[in-house]
Design an enzyme around this catalytic site. Structure first.
Site: not given
Ligand code: EPZ
Length: 430
Positions: A122-126, A93, A117, A327, A22-23, A397, A305
């Site tokens: 789940r910030p998107i600053d990066q 998202r 969520c 995480i 899915k991801n 989902r 996950d």
């Molecule tokens: C992806 O989410 C997956 N979703 C998640 O799977 C998975 O848990 C996660 O990666 C970690 O492997 C999809 O691929 C659609 P991250 P993502 O950015 O990309 C922090 C599922 O069950 N962060 O790797 O949102 C964040 O808060 C879902 O299928 C920032 O600080 O995860 C977290 O602590 C749930 N700033 C860490 O990084 C940012 O800009 C990892 O998040 C982005 C993230």
């Protein structure tokens, strides 16, 4: 609203076919709009998140032709709108991947800000840091991210946080930027590599995906491709833990064992016998599981996950275990539901201490999110009595034909939509 009703006690035995990841699929569907030629994507998982992403892509004018439940043709040449409505972001998202794709191809994109969520803020600053490093103007206006650039330029970027989403989103934008982009401290998940491989299949020039440094030489245009999504290692791991918890013997088919290394290692630690084949893995669990310590980490560490799934196994294991969730800040909610089934757990911050119990007792519980929902189904399968799980739309989902696959392994589980059907199930199973 629907529920799962489960009569536990049967060991799961047999073989189960794993669907596409899915991801990986969500990001690749977004990336597919970057070419004006037609792309055929195969091995799509037939899950709700994919349907929503296809709606979002169609919603901006791309041509989407569903060949069947697992294959789709996409042509981005008919896109007329660069604005992704909040309705789509609220549903998934990952529709924010269209930000990187549209910015890379057209130099502009407007995407509603994703909220938090159930598992964290789940910030998107990066993501935004990466787009700005490529030269885009990125503003937040009225709950929307507005990104624009008439000339994206290659950059050298070091992510402050290892982020799957940011790595993929910025990689997409950089794929059509002018010049060389070097991204460091990137995510190395198999689905990051799959997206890079897909982008290269339509003419991008990306090297190093799966390592700590990704190098991208921007190209002016992209072309058609036929691409098959990798198998879903999280779905595979979920069924592997279902075998462990029910003292079963399950072989997951159509997997890439390498992607499951951390999961296999932990299944070994808790006492399972594992047999690896080229594209399958067999899990056999005979006696009571053993306790262990586990910490979730970015790939190739133990996947977050897969944290709820091992949480269920450890709640039934002999001895005291600890889980550290490094995480996400709120991924232990399912433990409250497990405690209602008799689990003995103490959560302090991002760490949970679990005293294994001999067995759970069936009761009515609620799925707090996608992976926890699947894990609670596994708990129900290990419980002699009947377990009812509410809020199972989370599970739909990300898991294709979840109850059918469990039933094919001997699980006694049905999807129902009324109290009457619940009672009928209870009478039937006795
Ligand atoms: C992806 O989410 C997956 N979703 C998640 O799977 C998975 O848990 C996660 O990666 C970690 O492997 C999809 O691929 C659609 P991250 P993502 O950015 O990309 C922090 C599922 O069950 N962060 O790797 O949102 C964040 O808060 C879902 O299928 C920032 O600080 O995860 C977290 O602590 C749930 N700033 C860490 O990084 C940012 O800009 C990892 O998040 C982005 C993230």
């Amino acid at each position: 609203m629907e529920q799962y009703v489960i009569k536990g006690g049967n060991p799961l035995v047999g073989e189960v076919e794993i669907s596409g990841a899915k991801n990986a699929a969500l990001a690749i569907l977004a990336a597919a709009i970057m070419t004006d030629e037609t792309v055929l994507i195969e091995n799509l998982p037939d899950v709700n998140d994919i349907n929503v992403m296809l709606e979002a892509i169609g919603g901006i004018g791309a041509t989407v032709q569903r060949v069947d439940r697992h294959r789709v043709k996409i042509n981005g040449s008919t896109i007329t709108d660069f604005n992704i409505e909040y309705d789509f972001i609220k549903k998934i998202r990952a529709s924010y991947y269209l930000l990187g794709a549209l910015l890379g191809k057209y130099g502009r994109a407007e995407v509603a800000l994703p909220g938090g969520c159930n598992i964290g803020s789940r910030p998107i600053d990066q993501h935004l840091k990466g787009f700005r490093a490529l030269g885009a103007e990125v503003d937040i206006e009225h709950g929307k991210i507005v990104a624009e650039s008439d000339h994206l330029r290659g950059t050298h970027l070091y992510f402050d946080v290892v982020s799957v989403g940011a790595t993929i989103n910025v990689m997409m934008a950089a794929a059509m930027a002018d010049g060389l982009t070097i991204m460091e401290n990137v995510a190395k998940e198999p689905h990051v590599v799959d997206v890079a491989n897909f982008l290269n299949s339509i003419g991008a020039n990306i090297r190093g995906a799966g390592t700590d440094v990704i190098k991208i030489r921007g190209v002016k245009s992209l072309h058609k491709s036929e691409y098959s999504i990798i198998p879903d290692q999280i779905e595979a791991g979920t069924f592997m833990f279902a075998a462990a918890v029910t003292k079963g013997d399950v072989t997951v088919l159509n997997v890439i064992p390498k992607h499951l290394d951390a999961t296999i290692s932990k299944l070994h630690d808790i006492g399972c016998e594992i047999e690896e084949f080229d594209d399958a893995v067999r899990v056999v669990a005979k006696g009571r599981l053993r306790c262990t310590q586990v910490k979730t980490l970015p790939y190739p560490g133990y996947p977050t996950d897969m944290q709820p799934q091992i949480g269920v196994a450890l709640a039934l294991a002999k001895g005291t275990s600890t889980i550290t969730e490094s995480i996400f800040e709120n991924r232990f909610k399912y433990l409250d539901e497990l405690a209602r089934m008799g689990a003995v757990i103490k959560v302090e911050g991002n760490s949970a201490t679990i005293e294994g119990v001999e067995k759970f007792s069936g009761t009515r519980i609620s799925a707090p999110d996608l992976r926890a929902g699947a894990a609670l189904c596994i708990a129900g399968l290990a419980t002699d009595g009947v377990t009812i799980i509410d809020d199972i739309e989370y599970i739909q989902r990300g898991y294709e034909k979840f109850e059918e696959k469990l039933r094919s392994l001997g699980g006694v589980i049905e999807r129902v939509a009324s109290e009457k059907e619940i009672q009928k199930f209870i009478l039937k199973v006795g």
